[in-house]
Motif scaffolding. Structure first.
Motif: not given
Ligand SMILES: *Cc1c(COP(=O)(O)O)cnc(C)c1O
Length: 486
Positions: A157, A159, A161-163, A258
């Motif tokens: 959720s 990491k 960016p798209e939902r 990251d």
């Protein structure tokens, strides 16, 4: 109606309850005072046991309880050294009975008020013990397997960016984990639809710890194959050998790239509580999330697991879902309607069992327990080293130890056969309970020293028997195990 009234009678409950507690207390006393007279493992074959119950069901509740007790592996036996389950502290089992009786569902605050508050107290205490700061949070959940999956869902959720929640997953994702990690990490990735390529298994060193020097090339290779790596999972420790990954190195790598750092501390995160052994989990406090089982090294009945997060706010990102019939999900500081953040809707009052130990014994009890079982395991290793026909897989790092019967000049196949037969004879004999594992195609005997009353004498007794069975099999005498032959 009479039948219904009968089932809920307070006087019958009182009588049965007192009798059961007496029975359990007698059992515990016998295991402490006369362990030699009780089997740790009263083994019976599955089909035999099944027909026994089918043909002769118990006449009453006392007989039912007595039979279950008699036919269950005795985790409170000092010669129980098998799987990682710890002998529950009796007061925690009593708390379990209370929780089962009031049967509060815990999904929303009102359906588990006391349970919800105790859960928060346990979680906050444990987060502090692991070295997390004031931002930390989390919740309790039903097992390490579910905790690991939930943590990875949070990672996805946050990491990606798209939902993913609304639009589905578009990009092929992956995580990196030790080749020796618990199978549930692999399973979690496949449940999320990542497939085999979604789990990058990093090879391990001689101690079965993840080789952090290989991380850059594993990451690069995954990228070349079009995979976006979003998380790295550290094992603290592995299940088979109890090996701790270098969490500091994993945290450095995760920060540089990251990645979400999740630590599967189902078994070994508890070492953070022991001043003597906490160096094994150095770096744990740098993880984004940590799974920790209370039923493995924290003497709580199964299953009780904490999923702890460095930042409490991350726990709200996992399930971005509305359930209109439940209360006030929208409030950002709503920590008390737990189903918003847990996989479960209804769940057991898990916090109550752990809190009962904290309230009666204090966290110092856990420090003593963890330290003691790890020390006993070091004594175990010392005894293995002194016996010529036994060999350690590695120096133990926690209360898990792997070793095998060994003899010069024997083929690997013959040694595997002997070690398998030793374990099978022990299983059927029942005075000790140990398990086995496969390491690089070699069969090893595996013990988890989970009972704080296990001493050097019990260990010497076990190793004696193992050497004896091994020598007998080596001399070509058939195994006494009828089961093994069939
Ligand atoms: C036991 C274990 C698990 C699974 O936990 P459950 O509570 O049995 O679901 C996961 N990871 C490791 C390292 C374990 O030892």
């Amino acid at each position: 109606m009479e039948r219904i009234q009968d089932a809920y009678r307070a006087d019958t409950f009182r009588e049965d309850g007192h009798r059961l507690i007496d029975q359990l207390a007698d059992y515990l006393e016998a295991l402490h005072e006369r362990p030699g007279e009780q089997p740790a493992m009263p083994y019976q074959r599955p089909n035999e046991l099944w027909s026994q119950w089918r043909e002769a069901p118990p006449a009453n509740i006392q007989e039912l309880f007595a039979r279950v007790l008699q036919q269950s592996v005795a985790v409170h036996h000092p010669q129980y050294m098998g799987h990682q389950i710890s002998p529950p502290v009796p007061v925690a089992a009593l708390a379990g009975l209370l929780g089962d009786f009031v049967n509060n569902g815990m999904g929303v605050y009102e359906m588990g008020m006391a349970g919800t508050v105790l859960e928060r107290l346990v979680v906050e205490r444990m987060a502090r013990e692991l070295g997390f700061g004031p931002e930390a949070g989390g919740f309790l959940t039903s097992g390490g397997t579910l905790a690991n999956l939930t943590a990875l869902l949070t990672a996805r959720s946050l990491k990606v960016p798209e939902r993913v929640w609304t639009e589905g997953q578009r990009e092929p994702l992956a995580l990196m984990v030790s080749a020796e990690a618990h199978y549930c990490v692999d399973r979690a990735a496949r449940i999320m639809g990542w497939g085999s390529e979604g789990v990058i298994k990093v090879p391990t060193d001689d101690n079965y710890c993840l080789r952090t020097d290989l991380l850059p090339e594993c990451l690069e290779a995954a990228r070349q194959r079009g995979r976006r790596v979003i998380a790295i999972v550290g094992s603290a420790c592995t299940t088979a050998t109890g090996s701790f990954d270098d969490l500091e190195a994993l945290a450095d790598f995760a920060e540089a790239h990251d990645l979400w750092l999740h630590v599967d501390g189902a078994h070994g995160a508890a070492l953070a509580l022991s001043p003597e052994y906490r160096h094994r989990v150095a770096g744990l406090e740098r993880a984004d999330s940590v799974a920790m089982d209370f039923h493995k090294m924290l003497t709580t009945p199964s299953i009780t697991t904490a999923l702890l997060y460095k930042r409490q706010r991350d726990t709200y990102a996992t399930f971005q879902q509305r359930a209109a019939y439940l209360l006030e999900w929208e409030q950002p500081d709503n920590w008390y309607d737990l189903a918003r953040r847990t996989f479960e809707c209804t769940k057991l009052m898990l916090g109550l069992k752990a809190y009962a130990i904290l309230a009666t014994q204090g966290v110092e009890f856990w420090r003593d327990y963890v330290t003691r079982v790890c020390r006993t395991t070091e004594q175990f290793a010392a005894q293995v080293r002194q016996r010529k026909s036994l060999k350690l897989a590695m120096e133990p790092q926690t209360n898990i130890i792997c070793f095998r019967y060994h003899s010069e000049g024997m083929t690997e196949e013959a040694l595997n056969h002997i070690n398998r037969s030793i374990r099978q004879e022990l299983l059927e004999d029942g005075s000790f309970y140990i398990v086995q594992t496969l390491l690089d195609q070699s069969v090893y005997l595996r013990c988890t020293l989970t009972n704080p009353f296990t001493t050097e004498t019990h260990i010497a007794g076990l190793l004696e028997i193992i050497e004896k069975i091994g020598a007998k099999l080596r001399a070509g005498q058939p195994s006494t195990s009828a089961l093994y032959e069939s």
